[in-house]
Design a protein around this motif. Sequence first.
Motif, PDB file in Angstrom:
ATOM      1  N   ASP A 286      -3.045   7.014 -12.180  1.00 37.77           N
ATOM      2  CA  ASP A 286      -3.920   7.877 -11.378  1.00 37.77           C
ATOM      3  C   ASP A 286      -3.537   9.344 -11.554  1.00 37.77           C
ATOM      4  O   ASP A 286      -4.396  10.208 -11.759  1.00 37.77           O
ATOM      5  CB  ASP A 286      -3.825   7.500  -9.895  1.00 37.77           C
ATOM      6  CG  ASP A 286      -4.733   8.368  -9.024  1.00 37.77           C
ATOM      7  OD1 ASP A 286      -5.953   8.281  -9.186  1.00 37.77           O
ATOM      8  OD2 ASP A 286      -4.206   9.153  -8.208  1.00 37.77           O
ATOM      9  N   LEU A 335      -7.449   3.241  -8.018  1.00 33.62           N
ATOM     10  CA  LEU A 335      -7.051   3.788  -6.722  1.00 33.62           C
ATOM     11  C   LEU A 335      -7.161   2.705  -5.636  1.00 33.62           C
ATOM     12  O   LEU A 335      -6.303   2.602  -4.755  1.00 33.62           O
ATOM     13  CB  LEU A 335      -7.961   4.975  -6.397  1.00 33.62           C
ATOM     14  CG  LEU A 335      -7.476   5.991  -5.385  1.00 33.62           C
ATOM     15  CD1 LEU A 335      -6.126   6.559  -5.756  1.00 33.62           C
ATOM     16  CD2 LEU A 335      -8.498   7.120  -5.261  1.00 33.62           C
ATOM     17  N   GLN A 336      -8.202   1.911  -5.732  1.00 29.28           N
ATOM     18  CA  GLN A 336      -8.374   0.816  -4.779  1.00 29.28           C
ATOM     19  C   GLN A 336      -7.216  -0.187  -4.901  1.00 29.28           C
ATOM     20  O   GLN A 336      -6.702  -0.687  -3.897  1.00 29.28           O
ATOM     21  CB  GLN A 336      -9.717   0.125  -5.051  1.00 29.28           C
ATOM     22  CG  GLN A 336     -10.368  -0.457  -3.822  1.00 29.28           C
ATOM     23  CD  GLN A 336     -10.826   0.621  -2.846  1.00 29.28           C
ATOM     24  OE1 GLN A 336     -11.473   1.574  -3.233  1.00 29.28           O
ATOM     25  NE2 GLN A 336     -10.477   0.481  -1.583  1.00 29.28           N
ATOM     26  N   ILE A 338      -4.170   0.481  -5.888  1.00 23.83           N
ATOM     27  CA  ILE A 338      -2.982   1.095  -5.278  1.00 23.83           C
ATOM     28  C   ILE A 338      -3.045   0.934  -3.758  1.00 23.83           C
ATOM     29  O   ILE A 338      -2.075   0.532  -3.106  1.00 23.83           O
ATOM     30  CB  ILE A 338      -2.889   2.600  -5.624  1.00 23.83           C
ATOM     31  CG1 ILE A 338      -2.710   2.803  -7.128  1.00 23.83           C
ATOM     32  CG2 ILE A 338      -1.741   3.259  -4.858  1.00 23.83           C
ATOM     33  CD1 ILE A 338      -2.918   4.251  -7.569  1.00 23.83           C
ATOM     34  N   GLY A 339      -4.218   1.254  -3.214  1.00 23.76           N
ATOM     35  CA  GLY A 339      -4.394   1.173  -1.768  1.00 23.76           C
ATOM     36  C   GLY A 339      -4.155  -0.230  -1.245  1.00 23.76           C
ATOM     37  O   GLY A 339      -3.520  -0.422  -0.204  1.00 23.76           O
ATOM     38  N   ASP A 340      -4.642  -1.221  -1.993  1.00 17.68           N
ATOM     39  CA  ASP A 340      -4.429  -2.600  -1.563  1.00 17.68           C
ATOM     40  C   ASP A 340      -2.936  -2.923  -1.532  1.00 17.68           C
ATOM     41  O   ASP A 340      -2.456  -3.617  -0.633  1.00 17.68           O
ATOM     42  CB  ASP A 340      -5.151  -3.565  -2.505  1.00 17.68           C
ATOM     43  CG  ASP A 340      -6.668  -3.503  -2.327  1.00 17.68           C
ATOM     44  OD1 ASP A 340      -7.114  -2.992  -1.286  1.00 17.68           O
ATOM     45  OD2 ASP A 340      -7.397  -3.966  -3.229  1.00 17.68           O
ATOM     46  N   ILE A 342      -0.342  -0.746  -1.160  1.00 18.70           N
ATOM     47  CA  ILE A 342       0.450  -0.032  -0.140  1.00 18.70           C
ATOM     48  C   ILE A 342       0.038  -0.385   1.283  1.00 18.70           C
ATOM     49  O   ILE A 342       0.814  -0.218   2.212  1.00 18.70           O
ATOM     50  CB  ILE A 342       0.447   1.508  -0.329  1.00 18.70           C
ATOM     51  CG1 ILE A 342      -0.947   2.082  -0.136  1.00 18.70           C
ATOM     52  CG2 ILE A 342       1.037   1.905  -1.675  1.00 18.70           C
ATOM     53  CD1 ILE A 342      -0.935   3.594   0.025  1.00 18.70           C
ATOM     54  N   THR A 343      -1.199  -0.862   1.450  1.00 23.79           N
ATOM     55  CA  THR A 343      -1.584  -1.256   2.809  1.00 23.79           C
ATOM     56  C   THR A 343      -1.344  -2.744   3.028  1.00 23.79           C
ATOM     57  O   THR A 343      -1.478  -3.233   4.155  1.00 23.79           O
ATOM     58  CB  THR A 343      -3.082  -0.966   3.087  1.00 23.79           C
ATOM     59  OG1 THR A 343      -3.865  -1.636   2.098  1.00 23.79           O
ATOM     60  CG2 THR A 343      -3.372   0.512   3.052  1.00 23.79           C
ATOM     61  N   THR A 345      -3.145  -5.165   1.856  1.00 25.08           N
ATOM     62  CA  THR A 345      -4.411  -5.868   2.106  1.00 25.08           C
ATOM     63  C   THR A 345      -4.934  -6.568   0.856  1.00 25.08           C
ATOM     64  O   THR A 345      -6.083  -6.942   0.788  1.00 25.08           O
ATOM     65  CB  THR A 345      -5.491  -4.882   2.602  1.00 25.08           C
ATOM     66  OG1 THR A 345      -5.555  -3.793   1.679  1.00 25.08           O
ATOM     67  CG2 THR A 345      -5.180  -4.377   3.971  1.00 25.08           C
TER      68      THR A 345
END
Lengths: 346, 396
Positions: A286, A335-336, A338-340, A342-343, A345
């Motif tokens: 990213d 990016l999605q 990465i978000g999954d 770190i959260t 989810t």
Amino acid sequence: MDRFELRRQDFSLDEDQKALQTSVAEFFAKQCPTGTVRAAEPLGFDEDLWRRVLDLGVASMSLPEARGGDDATLVDLVLIAEELGRAVAPVPLVGHAVATRLLARAGASDEVLAPAARGDRVFALAPAAVRNGRRQLVPDAAVAADVLALSGDKLALHSAAGPAPHVANQGSTPLAWWAPDPGQERVVLAVGDEARDLHRAAVAEWRLLTAAALVGLTEAALHLAVEFAKTRRTMGVPIGTLQGVAFPLADVAIAVSGARNLVWKAAWLTEHEPGSRPELPLMAFDYAVRTATHGTTTSAHMQGGLGFTAEADASLYFLRAKGWSLLAVGPGENLQDIGDLITGTD
Amino acid sequence: MDFGTIELTPEQQEFADEVRSFLDALVTPDVLEHERAHGDGFNERVHLALGSRGWLTPQWSPEDGGAGLDPLRRRILELELQRHRVPDITAGTTNLVWTAVDRFADPSLRDELAPRVADGTARFCLGYTDPEGGSDIAASRLRAVRDGDEWVLNGAKMFTTGAQNCQYTFLIARTDPELPKHKGLTMFLVPLAAPGVEIQAIRTFGGERTNAVYYGDVRISDRYRLGGVNDGWAVLHGPLDEEHSVGTASDGLADPSVGRSFLRPLEVALDETLAWARETGPDGSRPVDDPSVVARLARVAVELEAGVVTPGPMGRVKGSLAIVEGAAELLDLTGAVGLLSPGADGALGDGDVDFAHRWAQGTATYGGTVEVFRTIIAQHVLGLPRAGYPGSKVLM
């Protein structure tokens, strides 16, 4: 994650790594001047150069010794990819190296692995899972007849009689539409969770090596702009003395230095502690993608109208910044991912 | 290259455990409360306790008041101090100034101060910025005039952070206005208890306290001069380069970025926001179920990681940018609850996102603005030509 954990933070290269970096840099500087890059357009594949790159042993070096490799690490590969990017070399090394490593990791037979390890044929990786047999854009598929793809719960090698037709594109890469052909020869390498995990790891490696290539690419573009800013004069002074020129270039240098370190750290941890920071290769991608977009735009712009011309070398870097970034899963999906992670989810 | 964990020997582990339990007991909630309320960057009880262990000057030998720690133990100590959020601004400026005192002070002054720096009773702040000079430190106009064996100081300095808790300020003064800008300066270590020194508090919206310090006919002995008369720029260079992280070599343990400490409040704010995002909100949904929220959190996390690894002076700018932009983004994500002050009904955590956003703004100015650092990068990293301004060499 313990943000205060005691860890080494050693970004230095050892003698072997320095020697590798230097020899690859010298190779590309000599064998791949920008004239070679332009001559390979629009397909983006120079077969002679590819043969010489293979002669360096880079396709197989990171395989385990038992599979005919030299046990080179992902760190070695990112050093090579950075130099490839600096030269914007028209060779399918990133995809081929990732596909070859995937074959070895999936336990492919020697018969299947050997042509990839030797580079007899170009191998490619389909970045997205195949859904209902629908076609997708696959990097290097215009020069590769052998494509590794995840379809349903199977990871398989699809070998066609020849590569798919090239589609013209911004970055002059050997991009092609590809879909599995039911009549094609197919070797199933893994099934179920194992297949999905192998594919996900390969895509992460692809992003990491591409990030490394983008670091080299952006630094080359920056170097052109800096040299221009030292010599080009306006109102009696070199334009590089003006803050309106110097500061944007400093910002590119900041981004490049950070992107490189992020790539190195991600490569080292993926190699030595797989699974400990699975988000890092994606983060490096990213950041390197945005660094390349911003860095090549800035570098072209700092050369004014001249930087906007097709014959300026700045154009080579600008067009490949996006041209290489979007090949295997766009930054939005990355990016999605990465978000999954770190959260939690996922 | 190595980013691995470090297996400690039993003795090293014992040291790590000792540091942690010492700090657990020392850094009580009231220390953090006081820091939040006053923004001193200093706590005397904590500072003296660290001094009693030799941990203010950990690399010094025990005979000199230090702890004789090797680089690994120093790193262990540093990380635990950060983990415990020990207020460290004044400890930091004291260390910066000591390098100049050690090298340039009159030997009797040096020997008098060394044990007091180690035990924490002597502390130094930075008297660099003239009210009208900003980051252009060499434009200092504060006058020092020689009178026999003494100097008489007149003028003012801004942003002398920590002066209210320090015994001395590392002062740059003009001793010869006729000489070229950089050649008429002299450095002094001025006792802040001297008659004529007046310290006035300045509050920032980042929560920190700094000071304006006024000097009205302040008389100090020539003993407090550091280095030669009109040789101040050379004396200043060591501490300034260290603050700007020019030419520092890594031991493979230290943070690559000098902006690393800028990112600590962003880490807290990000973790707080991640926790918020996983909770079910008043409308019955969780923020993490919205892909746009997840993507925006990911972007902040990427910028944070990039800040952590960006090296040298580049890291200073990146660290500041990452928290300035990242904290604002986190506030936008959380919405109005992120604005609530600590202790207010419904505040997120301890108001960590609110704090990070306000505090972040100072990082763009500490030790010279980010523009000063961009200039350093342009000239020293990229090799771009230096701009010649009318006031570059001449005091205007």
